[in-house]
Every structure is written in C-alpha cells, then in structure tokens.
Scaffold this motif. Structure first.
Motif, PDB file in Angstrom:
ATOM      1  N   LEU A 168      -0.522  53.292 -57.627  1.00  0.00           N
ATOM      2  CA  LEU A 168      -0.643  54.416 -56.688  1.00  0.00           C
ATOM      3  C   LEU A 168       0.014  55.666 -57.262  1.00  0.00           C
ATOM      4  N   ALA A 169       1.204  55.479 -57.844  1.00  0.00           N
ATOM      5  CA  ALA A 169       1.908  56.624 -58.440  1.00  0.00           C
ATOM      6  C   ALA A 169       1.066  57.231 -59.552  1.00  0.00           C
ATOM      7  N   GLY A 170       0.529  56.363 -60.424  1.00  0.00           N
ATOM      8  CA  GLY A 170      -0.272  56.853 -61.547  1.00  0.00           C
ATOM      9  C   GLY A 170      -1.505  57.597 -61.072  1.00  0.00           C
ATOM     10  N   ILE A 171      -2.180  57.031 -60.062  1.00  0.00           N
ATOM     11  CA  ILE A 171      -3.407  57.671 -59.574  1.00  0.00           C
ATOM     12  C   ILE A 171      -3.097  59.016 -58.914  1.00  0.00           C
ATOM     13  N   LEU A 172      -2.021  59.059 -58.120  1.00  0.00           N
ATOM     14  CA  LEU A 172      -1.669  60.334 -57.480  1.00  0.00           C
ATOM     15  C   LEU A 172      -1.276  61.376 -58.525  1.00  0.00           C
ATOM     16  N   LEU A 173      -0.539  60.939 -59.554  1.00  0.00           N
ATOM     17  CA  LEU A 173      -0.150  61.878 -60.605  1.00  0.00           C
ATOM     18  C   LEU A 173      -1.399  62.413 -61.304  1.00  0.00           C
ATOM     19  N   SER A 174      -2.354  61.503 -61.592  1.00  0.00           N
ATOM     20  CA  SER A 174      -3.564  61.942 -62.283  1.00  0.00           C
ATOM     21  C   SER A 174      -4.371  62.889 -61.400  1.00  0.00           C
ATOM     22  N   LEU A 175      -4.359  62.641 -60.082  1.00  0.00           N
ATOM     23  CA  LEU A 175      -5.075  63.542 -59.184  1.00  0.00           C
ATOM     24  C   LEU A 175      -4.383  64.896 -59.116  1.00  0.00           C
ATOM     25  N   TYR A 176      -3.064  64.890 -59.326  1.00  0.00           N
ATOM     26  CA  TYR A 176      -2.346  66.153 -59.288  1.00  0.00           C
ATOM     27  C   TYR A 176      -2.641  66.965 -60.539  1.00  0.00           C
ATOM     28  N   PHE A 177      -2.603  66.298 -61.712  1.00  0.00           N
ATOM     29  CA  PHE A 177      -2.908  67.014 -62.958  1.00  0.00           C
ATOM     30  C   PHE A 177      -4.407  67.281 -63.076  1.00  0.00           C
ATOM     31  N   ARG A 178      -5.226  66.451 -62.409  1.00  0.00           N
ATOM     32  CA  ARG A 178      -6.690  66.493 -62.528  1.00  0.00           C
ATOM     33  C   ARG A 178      -7.139  66.285 -63.967  1.00  0.00           C
ATOM     34  N   TYR A 179      -6.283  65.713 -64.739  1.00  0.00           N
ATOM     35  CA  TYR A 179      -6.554  65.529 -66.163  1.00  0.00           C
ATOM     36  C   TYR A 179      -5.427  64.659 -66.689  1.00  0.00           C
ATOM     37  N   ILE A 180      -5.736  63.673 -67.533  1.00  0.00           N
ATOM     38  CA  ILE A 180      -4.658  62.820 -68.041  1.00  0.00           C
ATOM     39  C   ILE A 180      -4.783  62.571 -69.538  1.00  0.00           C
ATOM     40  N   THR A 181      -3.654  62.440 -70.175  1.00  0.00           N
ATOM     41  CA  THR A 181      -3.601  61.906 -71.534  1.00  0.00           C
ATOM     42  C   THR A 181      -2.502  60.850 -71.511  1.00  0.00           C
ATOM     43  N   PRO A 182      -2.527  59.915 -72.487  1.00  0.00           N
ATOM     44  CA  PRO A 182      -1.499  58.879 -72.484  1.00  0.00           C
ATOM     45  C   PRO A 182      -0.085  59.457 -72.514  1.00  0.00           C
ATOM     46  N   SER A 183       0.061  60.652 -73.095  1.00  0.00           N
ATOM     47  CA  SER A 183       1.413  61.202 -73.238  1.00  0.00           C
ATOM     48  C   SER A 183       2.057  61.487 -71.875  1.00  0.00           C
ATOM     49  N   PHE A 184       1.233  61.635 -70.809  1.00  0.00           N
ATOM     50  CA  PHE A 184       1.821  61.921 -69.498  1.00  0.00           C
ATOM     51  C   PHE A 184       2.513  60.691 -68.896  1.00  0.00           C
ATOM     52  N   PHE A 185       2.229  59.509 -69.460  1.00  0.00           N
ATOM     53  CA  PHE A 185       2.779  58.279 -68.887  1.00  0.00           C
ATOM     54  C   PHE A 185       3.672  57.556 -69.894  1.00  0.00           C
ATOM     55  N   GLY A 186       4.130  58.292 -70.903  1.00  0.00           N
ATOM     56  CA  GLY A 186       4.806  57.650 -72.032  1.00  0.00           C
ATOM     57  C   GLY A 186       6.263  57.299 -71.764  1.00  0.00           C
ATOM     58  N   PHE A 187       6.963  57.069 -72.850  1.00  0.00           N
ATOM     59  CA  PHE A 187       8.350  56.636 -72.805  1.00  0.00           C
ATOM     60  C   PHE A 187       9.230  57.622 -72.035  1.00  0.00           C
ATOM     61  N   ASP A 188       8.975  58.917 -72.224  1.00  0.00           N
ATOM     62  CA  ASP A 188       9.803  59.927 -71.548  1.00  0.00           C
ATOM     63  C   ASP A 188       9.707  59.797 -70.033  1.00  0.00           C
ATOM     64  N   THR A 189       8.476  59.603 -69.542  1.00  0.00           N
ATOM     65  CA  THR A 189       8.289  59.452 -68.102  1.00  0.00           C
ATOM     66  C   THR A 189       8.990  58.188 -67.614  1.00  0.00           C
ATOM     67  N   LEU A 190       8.835  57.118 -68.391  1.00  0.00           N
ATOM     68  CA  LEU A 190       9.478  55.861 -68.034  1.00  0.00           C
ATOM     69  C   LEU A 190      10.991  56.032 -67.908  1.00  0.00           C
ATOM     70  N   ILE A 191      11.563  56.726 -68.896  1.00  0.00           N
ATOM     71  CA  ILE A 191      13.007  56.956 -68.880  1.00  0.00           C
ATOM     72  C   ILE A 191      13.411  57.700 -67.618  1.00  0.00           C
ATOM     73  N   ASN A 192      12.626  58.729 -67.269  1.00  0.00           N
ATOM     74  CA  ASN A 192      12.953  59.477 -66.058  1.00  0.00           C
ATOM     75  C   ASN A 192      12.953  58.575 -64.834  1.00  0.00           C
ATOM     76  N   VAL A 193      11.949  57.680 -64.774  1.00  0.00           N
ATOM     77  CA  VAL A 193      11.863  56.774 -63.628  1.00  0.00           C
ATOM     78  C   VAL A 193      13.115  55.896 -63.553  1.00  0.00           C
ATOM     79  N   ILE A 194      13.487  55.320 -64.681  1.00  0.00           N
ATOM     80  CA  ILE A 194      14.666  54.452 -64.714  1.00  0.00           C
ATOM     81  C   ILE A 194      15.905  55.235 -64.278  1.00  0.00           C
ATOM     82  N   VAL A 195      16.058  56.419 -64.890  1.00  0.00           N
ATOM     83  CA  VAL A 195      17.258  57.216 -64.634  1.00  0.00           C
ATOM     84  C   VAL A 195      17.368  57.590 -63.166  1.00  0.00           C
TER      85      VAL A 195
END
Lengths: 290, 340, 400
Positions: B231-258
């Motif tokens: 759900l989070a991924g789909i909403l994020l993609s709907l917000y950007f209206r465009y996706i590349t793998p870099s939007f869901f990469g290690f940096d995003t993961l780190i932010n989620v953990i933090v």
C-alpha cells in the motif's frame, strides 16, 4: 576462446576477490564476536581511502600512508566500539541500528572534509607485465599479494597468539570465555579495531586503483555482505572462499557474458548455495572460528 | 480484561484513527501546498514504518525487504496498467498480491534462519529486485515507468471526493488508508493472532512448547506486513506518478528503519510519531542544513542508546509520572554504560 | 490570526533563519522595507548539492549564486520604474524526490516567479508531476524535460540544455561529425545504467548505424561500478576503432586509467556530454586521441572570449579559477542573468505568462556566456562545443 580475455578476467577477478575478502573479513570479525551487522563498514573503507589520499598529498610515501590510515581507522573503530556499540551490546539488533546512524554521520563528515569531487593518488606501482598478448598491471598483483599476506598474518594471529586464541574463544562461547578469565570487553574492542583496520586496508587498496569519491565503497560493501552470507557469516575461511567465488564470477561474467549477468549471477549463486547449505559454505554454529 | 479496558475498547479509544482522517481534512483546509505535501508524505512514511513495525516490532523479525515489497507492488500495478491495460483497482490488487507472494517465498526460505540471516536475506531481496527492474525493458529500466492509473473519485450524494487531487483529495485518501491500517493492527494486537505473535517474539521456546507453529505465524505476519508495504509503495508511486527503482532503494529503507526506531518499535503509534518527527525535522525545519542526515543519524544513535523504546516509550514513561524515576534510570544507565 | 496567517509568519521566520537567501545589497527580504528604494525579487533554486549527484549539484548551486551576484553587482534592474535587486532561495534536495517535491511546493507557496531545478532527471520527473497546475516558470537542464514541453502542463517549462536525443539532438550530430572525421569501421559503447546512459546509448546507436558503423560492443554497467578492467578486456577483444565513454568523471577517469594500464590507447576515445578536460587530466601523454562534447561551454579555457566574463566573476566570488567541471554552473547561469531583461520585457516580476513569453524573446543580456536563446518550444539553443585532444593539445571547436 580468447585466452587474453580470459587471463585479464582472471587477474581482475582475483583482485576483486582480494578486496571483497578484506571487506568481508572485517565484517566477519565484528559479526562473529559481537553479532553486529556493521553497515558503517563502508564508511570505514572510505575514510581509509581518503586518509591515504590526503597523506600522500602531504607528500607521505604511499605505503607509509596506508599503514597510518589503517592504524588511525582501527583506533576510530575501537573508539566507536567503546562509545556507541558497547552500550547496546546486549541487544545485537541495536548495534545494526547504531551502524545505520553512523552511515549518515560518516557520509556527512566525509563530505565536509573531502568534498564531493574525486581525488586521485599517484599510483605507487605502475609497472605492467605482458604475459603473451595479455597485460597484467603489477598494481593488481600487489593488491592480491598484499591481501594474501594480511590474511596469512591474520590467521597466524588467530591461531598462534594468546590474543587471537582469546578472540576465537570469545567468538565460540562468550560466557565460557568470561569464566576462564578472558577480558571479553577488551577482546570485543580489539575485534572492532581489527574490523575497521581491515576496512581501511581495503580502502587503501581501492585508492591505489580507483579515484576516491563518496560512492567508491558502495559496490565493495554490497559484495562484502554477499560474501559474508555465502561464506557462512562468522567464518573467516568461509569469507575468503566466498570472496573467490563472487570476485571471479563477477569478472568472468562481465568479460564473457554481459553486465546484466554480472549483476544477477552472484545473487543466483548465493540463492543456490544457501538452498543447498543454508548455513553457508563453511558451516557455522558451534564450530565456527575453529 | 479490566473494566477500564472494556470501556476504552467500546468507546472513544477505538475512534482515534478517525481523528487522523479528521486532522488530514483540517490540513486540506489550510490550502497550503507545503502542509499538504508534508502531510501526504507523513502518511506514506507511517505506512512504511507500520509494515516494518508489524514484522519487526510485533514479530521480532528484522526485515530489510519492506521498501522492496512496496517497490514490487508499485511496479506490478504500474506495468499491468501501462502494458496490459488493466483497470486501476485490479492492478492495485495484483500488485498487493505480488508482494504477498514474494513475502511468502522469502518467509519460507529465510524465516527458519537465525535472526541476522533473515535481515541480510531480505536486504538481498531488495538488491536483487532493484537489479532485475533496472535491467527489465518492460519496467522501463533505470528511466522508470509512468504510473498511468488513478484512484478516481468517490461520490456520496452531493459530495464528490477526487481521490487524486493534489489539493487535498489524495492526502485524505492516504490518511484514510493509514488510519485504517493502524486501526486494524490495533485490533489485531488484542486478538489471539496478535497476542501469539508477541508471545513468540518474547519467548519462542515457550510458544513452541505450547504447540504454536511459530513459522506459520511469522509467515502470516510477514504477509500482512507485505500488504502494508505494498500500500505504501502504491501510494508513493501514485504521488510521484512515475517510479524508478532508485525511489525505493537502500536510502528509503534506511529512512523507514530510522523513523520507526525514533518513534518507537512495537508500539502502534510509534510509526506515526516517527513519521511526524522525520517529516518535520528533515523536510520542514531542515535541521542541520546540508548536514541534516548526519544530525538525524546522531538522533538515531542517541535514541538507541538512551531511549530504546523510542519517543513513544519515553513519553509514556513521562506521562505516567515517573519523570524523576526515568531521569535517575537514564543517569544510572549513562554511568553504567561509560564507567565500566 | 487564521491558521494560514500563522503559517505564513512561521514561514517567513523560517525563511529568514534557514533559507539561503542571497542578496548583494545586504538586506534580506525588503518588500516592506521603507528605508531603501529597491525591492527584492526572489527566485527559487532546487539543487542536488548533497547526495549522489553532489559533484554536479554543487556546481549548479554555485552557478545560481554567481549569476545572482552578477545581476546585483550591475545595480539590480528596473521594471515599470521600480528598482529591484535579485535574490535566490537555494535549497538542497539531496537528489531525493520527496525532499525535492516539498521544496518545490514551498517555492509555489512563496509565489516565486521563476524556479530552477531539479536538474537530476528522475528527481525532475517526479517533482514536475507534483507541480502540475501551478503557475510558475520552471527551468531545468534534466534530460527528461523534453517530454513535458509539449504537454498542457509544460506551458511554462524550459529546458536549459540543448536536446540530446533523437536525430536532431546533440549526441546524434556529434557522432556524425566524429564518424566524418575519423571514419571508424566499428565502435564500442559503454555507458552507465541510468536514464542518461540509456538516452545517450540509443542516440549513439542510431547515429552509428545510420553512418554504416558496426556497433561491436554495447553495454550498460551499474552506476556503482568503478572497476572497468573486465569491460576493457571484452572491449579490447571486440577491437573497435572508436569507444564512446560514460559521461561523468566518476566512471570515465577510472576507465581511462585502466585502459592506459592495459596498454590500450590506440582507439579514438569519445567523451559523452558531461565530460570535461579533467577527464584526461594527466593522461594526455598516453591517450592520443580524445574527443568530447562540452555540455555547455568549457569554462576552463583561458582563450575563449565567451567565458572570460564568467571566469572573472567566478574568481572574484570564490577566490579561485573555475574547475573544468564548472561548465555545469552554466546550466542555470545565463538563465538567471537574463532575468533583468526578461522582467523588463514582461513588464512584470510576477506574471508567469508574460515572463514565459519574454524568455522566448530576450537575446542579449549583461554577462552573456552561452550564445543562448530559447526557441518557441522553450528549449535552449546554443552552439555546442566539441573538444579535441590530439598529440597533447586540446582545441575547442564550435560545432555548426
């Protein structure tokens, strides 16, 4: 098949293996003793590489700079263990979290000190060997030889010295080690310093071959983690074997197949090996570090 | 169950997710694009962190696959619409299904392994998925893919709610989803399933001895966390209206953990608090300027060392009037940590 | 006090405290300042000064700073009898689309007439989608700008680099002229796996095939790659006459170093747009023939009259000569320098429609560095520069 291509790919594969082995060993030492997955290892690699660049720029000899960088980063590692990792040692996952915090700090410190642009060390070894039609840069051979030497010294240390034996004993059974009077806290501190030192050494070797910039450590760190799992996390021998497998696979795939293959195949191997032997190439558990 | 708990369960206590949606509607009425943006991002961060919270905070398995699972959902949905003309909601369902399937596979392969194996195997999943998508022509490689579908609008009598509107409709949609997920998890922890999850986390041996099939519960929890990540991924993609793998990469993961750690793991509102703090510090106040990521890293380390229960745990301690005791404990802890 | 007002005041307090507002006249926001006659026009700039693209993003930031300073050193400008100074609100997005969107919405809220950036393609695409329907002039060098220019939402959007893709683009033309000069039989293409790599790769291939040159090797490598020796070995065995290199020093410098190590210096090496003379710094003894296309214009040239004004101001502001990679600063430099003329022609410092129309008309301005104008499709038009290294000497040519 083109032999020159094969020779070149093998030499490159060995160099990659050497670097990955150093990175993975650093991770292994820390993981084996403290159960900490240290994501900030990449920052240690980078700081090592940048220190070498800066020291050489201040007209220090490359090899002297490498030694200084390794010692300094090892001290930084010992300090970090004392200040931020030891307080959370009872919950290993917290060590991982601390290391994630350190990545962010490390990136900022590196950018503040060295900036975003690449920096280059004049290569200490520039001889190139010609073997038949293939060219073998001496610097790559030096990296492989240097890594083998360090690995040999490390194994001598682990199996022949009191400190090394204490380290292995602690890795095998921490409580028992404490009972027989091994200063576990100091051993852990030593392990962290050693891990950081190995990272700095890998960084120095990378600086010998590549321009140093903030993303230099990304690829070696990811591969180091794959090697760590492949080898059976916590086993030094496994780390070396895993590094050989991954390094050679990557370079052979790139040279003979394609870049896509080089990206995917190491993971396929990882999945296959873990399917057959979920505990990695070298079985871990009670017999790790033996 | 005590009388107070019963009353709480029956009364206002259960309506607090509605308050979140109400707050979102209030933000819409500020008509401020920055607040609307930040509130939207906060909802998505809350979902990411909640998905991690379910598998880590409640089930004790530290997963690094969550942004990867979200990426999978977002990509499956986008590709189905882009290349196969699937309708929006069918594509979303398929996307969520894909991440559930992936989580089941990862779970079967890795959940029986020791804790850190699971962490690293799930990280490997994220890396492999990125590498595959970056090489897949169907997924637009690194250039990415346009997210062509929209949520559409909802009509209730005279009121029409445009779920895609950047001026508030999408924000309220995001918070409705986030509040719904939080409410469900809040409910779950009071059910047998949730209680058993926590019991397994706290004492797996004891749980086994009572004949609980640990793996089944963990795989179930991981699948649920995969739906939330999706759900989070789909909403994020709907917000950007465009996706590349870099939007869901290690940096995003780190932010989620933090942000989950700072908010408080294993606590329902931990993700909410973490998301609010993250969005406020990084995106709004930009504390630390060019060094804001480092400042945030330092906050993470301090939280882990001195307040491992996160801000929610800290606040709960303060509220229960134990401020003095808490301070003494912290000082003791400090002395204990650094005077050995 | 309504929520909105309170928020506004919070914003202005924050703006004063945190935003990097640059103003040469020493005052910050002076819209309510009665002591000075000049008002301030603020533009927004979203730059990738930290994160993965920092090496480029810091140059973009410096370019904006420099241009704003240049405009104010000229004494600002006058529109409809009112004197103005220029200021820039420069925010770092760390190449993170979420931060970039928040920054962009902040610019919209503060009603800046012109917004620069984001410049990184993927970040731009995500950010621009969220700006739909906002009345603001957006300028970006991102490779993905082109696809939005013709859409209804792109009416006030400008592409500040010349187009790179298609048969009319720079990469195609550059390849054609290289083929004409060196008449190679076969070529190798090695580019990173990213949007720009894919765009350049397609254009190279198209041009090479149209010229009857065989593409003997064509690979994309992961962008974290630094060891190219295995790629080199494979390229060497394909034996091409010309090699098209990745577009940033991050990759091109280690590639060339390793090529020299392997004694592989015979082919013609081509630097993709993004390359500068720093790519071959210290390698001119070994690399015999190296050709590259300068993305904007080589600012390290001490002989090119067009860049002398830029160089002088750069040195005055930063204390040193611009590095070869400072050509990135020109991605926004002239666009900011144009503003006095643009605002004057538009007769407004706020109306995005007349500012857009004015940008298409203005052709002369103080400190003009690129021979730039915008065509009716709102794409930059300037003469691309080709650089040639032959026998240790670099020469720059305007590619007609």
């Amino acid at each position: 098949m083109n032999t020159n291509l094969l020779v070149a790919a093998l030499v490159n594969g060995l160099m990659l293996a050497a670097v990955y082995a150093l990175v993975a060993l650093g991770l292994t030492v820390v993981f084996g003793l403290l159960d900490i997955v240290n994501f900030a290892h990449g920052q240690m690699i980078l700081i090592g590489a940048y220190l070498v660049v800066s020291l050489v720029a201040h007209s220090l000899n490359f090899w002297a700079a490498l030694v200084v960088a390794v010692v300094v980063v090892a001290l930084v590692g010992a300090l970090l263990e004392r200040v931020v990792f030891r307080p959370v040692e009872s919950v290993p996952i917290n060590g991982l979290l601390v290391s994630i915090g350190l990545i962010a700090i490390g990136q900022n410190v590196i950018r503040a000190v060295w900036g975003p642009n690449q920096q280059i060390v004049p290569p200490p070894v520039s001889v190139v060997w010609h073997v038949g039609g293939a060219t073998v840069p001496m610097s790559r051979v030096v990296i492989v030889a240097g890594s083998v030497l360090v690995l040999g010294a490390l194994s001598l240390f682990l199996y022949r010295t009191r400190a090394g034996k204490a380290l292995r004993a602690t890795a095998q059974n921490r409580d028992a080690a404490e009972l027989v009077g091994i200063p576990v806290a100091r051993v852990n501190n030593l392990a962290f310093a050693a891990g950081a030192g190995l990272a700095a050494l890998a960084g120095g070797f990378l600086a010998m071959q590549f321009p140093v910039e903030p993303l230099l450590a990304d690829s070696p760190l990811v591969m180091g983690f794959i090697v760590l799992i492949l080898g059976g996390a916590g086993s030094p021998l496994g780390a070396v074997l895993g590094a050989m497998v991954i390094g050679l696979t990557e370079s052979l795939c790139t040279a003979l197949l394609s870049s896509e293959a080089a990206q995917i195949v190491p993971f396929v191997i990882l999945a296959l090996i873990l399917f057959v032997r979920p505990e990695g190439i070298v079985r871990i558990g009670s017999d790790r570090w033996v | 169950m005590g009388v107070a708990a019963l009353r709480r369960a029956a009364g206002l206590g259960r309506l607090w997710p509605l308050a979140l949606v109400g707050a979102a509607i209030a933000v819409v009425y500020t008509e401020d694009p920055v607040w609307i943006t930040l509130a939207t991002l906060a909802a998505i961060w809350t979902l990411w962190a909640t998905s991690l919270n379910l598998i880590w905070g409640y089930s004790g398995q530290f997963s690094m696959a969550q942004t990867g699972l979200g990426m999978l959902s977002a990509y499956v949905a986008a590709i189905l619409v882009h290349s196969y003309d699937t309708s929006a909601y069918a594509a979303i369902l398929a996307g969520l299904g894909a991440s559930v399937a992936a989580s089941a596979l990862i779970g079967l392969a890795a959940l029986r392994l020791r804790g850190f194996y699971f962490a690293i195997m799930t990280l490997a999943f994220l890396l492999v998925l990125s590498a595959v998508l970056e090489n897949l022509a169907l997924a637009g490689r690194t250039t990415g893919i346009v997210v062509a579908y929209r949520l559409g609008s909802l009509s209730l009598g005279p009121i029409t709610w445009d779920l895609d509107s950047r001026h508030g409709g999408f924000l309220v949609a995001c918070w409705t989803v986030a509040a719904g997920v939080l409410a469900l998890i809040g409910r779950l922890t009071r059910l047998r399933f949730g209680k058993l999850l926590i019991a397994i986390r706290d004492d797996p041996l004891l749980a086994t001895s009572f004949g609980v099939d640990i793996s089944a519960y963990k795989i179930g929890a991981f699948a649920m966390s995969a739906i939330i990540a999706g759900l989070a991924g789909i909403l994020l993609s709907l917000y950007f209206r465009y996706i590349t793998p870099s939007f869901f990469g290690f940096d995003t993961l780190i932010n989620v953990i933090v942000l989950l750690v700072i908010g408080g793991t294993g606590r329902l509102v931990g993700p909410l608090v973490g998301a609010a703090v993250y969005v406020a510090l990084i995106d709004y106040f930009r504390i630390g300027g060019d060094y804001r990521q480092g400042v945030f890293g330092a906050i993470l380390i301090l939280t882990v060392i001195f307040a491992p229960q996160g801000l929610v745990g800290l606040l709960a301690g303060l509220r229960s009037g134990r401020a003095g005791a808490l301070r003494t404990a912290a000082l003791k802890r400090f002395a204990g940590i650094y005077n050995r | 006090m309504s929520i909105k007002d309170r928020q506004r005041s919070l914003w202005s307090a924050l703006g004063a405290a945190a935003a990097v507002a640059i103003s040469a006249c020493g005052g910050g926001s002076s819209t309510t300042n009665s002591s000075g006659p000049a008002k301030t026009v603020t533009i927004g700039a979203s730059v990738e000064a930290t994160g993965g693209a920092a090496a480029i993003g810091t140059q973009w930031r410096d370019g904006v700073k420099l241009a704003v300073d240049r405009v104010n050193k000229d004494g600002g400008f006058t529109v409809n009898g009112q004197k103005y100074m220029l200021a820039a609100d420069i925010q770092d997005s760390a190449a993170d689309p979420q931060q970039a969107i928040t920054i962009a919405q902040g610019f919209v809220q503060k009603s800046y007439p012109v917004v620069l950036g984001p410049g990184v393609s993927t970040v731009f695409t995500a950010t621009f989608q969220s700006l739909k329907g906002s009345d603001v002039v957006v300028m970006s060098p991102a490779a993905t700008v082109g696809q939005f220019l013709t859409t209804p939402d792109g009416k006030y959007l400008f592409h500040t680099h010349i187009a790179d893709d298609g048969t009319t683009g720079r990469v195609y033309k550059m390849t054609k002229s290289i083929v004409a000069k060196y008449s190679p039989k076969s070529a190798a293409i090695l580019l990173p796996q990213d949007p720009i790599g894919e765009l350049y790769g397609a254009a190279y291939k198209q041009a090479l095939q149209a010229s009857g040159v065989t593409v003997a090797y064509d690979q994309r490598f992961p962008s974290a790659q630094r060891d190219f020796s295995s790629y080199l070995a494979a390229i060497k065995s394909a034996n091409p006459d010309v090699i098209f290199l990745p577009y940033l020093d991050t990759w091109a410098v280690p590639f060339l170093t390793q090529a020299i190590q392997a004694g592989y210096t015979a082919p013609v090496f081509v630097g993709s747009p993004g390359t500068s003379s720093s790519t071959i710094n210290g390698k001119t003894d070994q690399i015999k023939r190296f050709v590259w296309s300068v993305t904007t214009r080589a600012v390290d040239s001490t002989t090119d009259p067009q860049v002398q004004d830029f160089r002088a101001h750069y040195k005055a502001m930063f204390g040193n000569d611009p590095a070869p990679s400072a050509f990135w600063a020109l991605s926004y430099y002239d666009e900011v320098l144009m503003l006095p003329k643009v605002f004057a022609a538009a007769g407004s410092v706020t109306d995005h429609k007349s500012i857009t129309a004015a940008y298409e008309k203005v052709t002369q301005w103080n400190g003009k560095t690129l021979d730039l104008h915008f065509d009716s499709g709102r794409t930059a038009v300037y003469t691309p520069q080709l650089a040639f290294l032959e026998n240790g000497i670099i020469t720059y040519q305007d590619a007609k």
